[in-house]
Scaffold this motif. Structure first.
Motif: not given
Length: 145
Positions: A65-89
């Motif tokens: 997966v590409y297209g998220y900022p480098s400061g995004a929080t990324i977590t996974n439990d080997s089943m579900v992957y989650v990307i979280c961040f604040f987007s200004s644009s």
């Protein structure tokens, strides 16, 4: 007497904040979908700007997966992957299948705007206010004795 009044105000604020929680869903966007990405192909998922972005996904075969900022929080439990961040644009998530076989991807995109973010914080603060109010009431009663 002053502590009792402050305690009642804290409890009322806590209850008021809790009553605003249903408004949060009115200021958010949620998209859930299932896509099949063929070998060495990609799929794009757009997101808006000025929001909190939460993108969760799982897959039948690993993808990138590409297209998220480098400061995004990324977590996974080997089943579900989650990307979280604040987007200004506005931007796009690009889901790329680098495998030699197709991959089925299930994803959910959740975007929260302005008031929804404030209400999320109120959801955390309201129990604290209510408990603090109850503790102050008990403390004021003990002081009177």
């Amino acid at each position: 007497m002053h502590l009792f009044v402050i305690a009642v105000i804290l409890i009322i604020l806590g209850i008021l904040f809790l009553s605003l929680i249903p408004l949060a869903s009115q200021n958010s966007i949620r998209i859930s979908d299932k896509v099949v990405i063929f070998p060495h192909e990609s799929y794009t998922v757009p997101y808006s700007g000025g929001s909190e972005v939460l993108f969760s996904y799982n897959f039948s075969n690993p993808i990138k997966v590409y297209g998220y900022p480098s400061g995004a929080t990324i977590t996974n439990d080997s089943m579900v992957y989650v990307i979280c961040f604040f987007s200004s644009s506005p931007g796009n998530f690009t889901l790329y299948n680098g495998n030699n076989i197709s991959s089925t991807v299930y994803f959910t995109l959740y975007e929260a705007y302005g008031l929804a973010l404030d209400i999320e914080y109120m959801f955390v603060i309201s129990p604290i206010l209510i408990v603090a109010g109850i503790v102050l009431i008990l403390y004021s009663k003990l002081i009177k004795r």
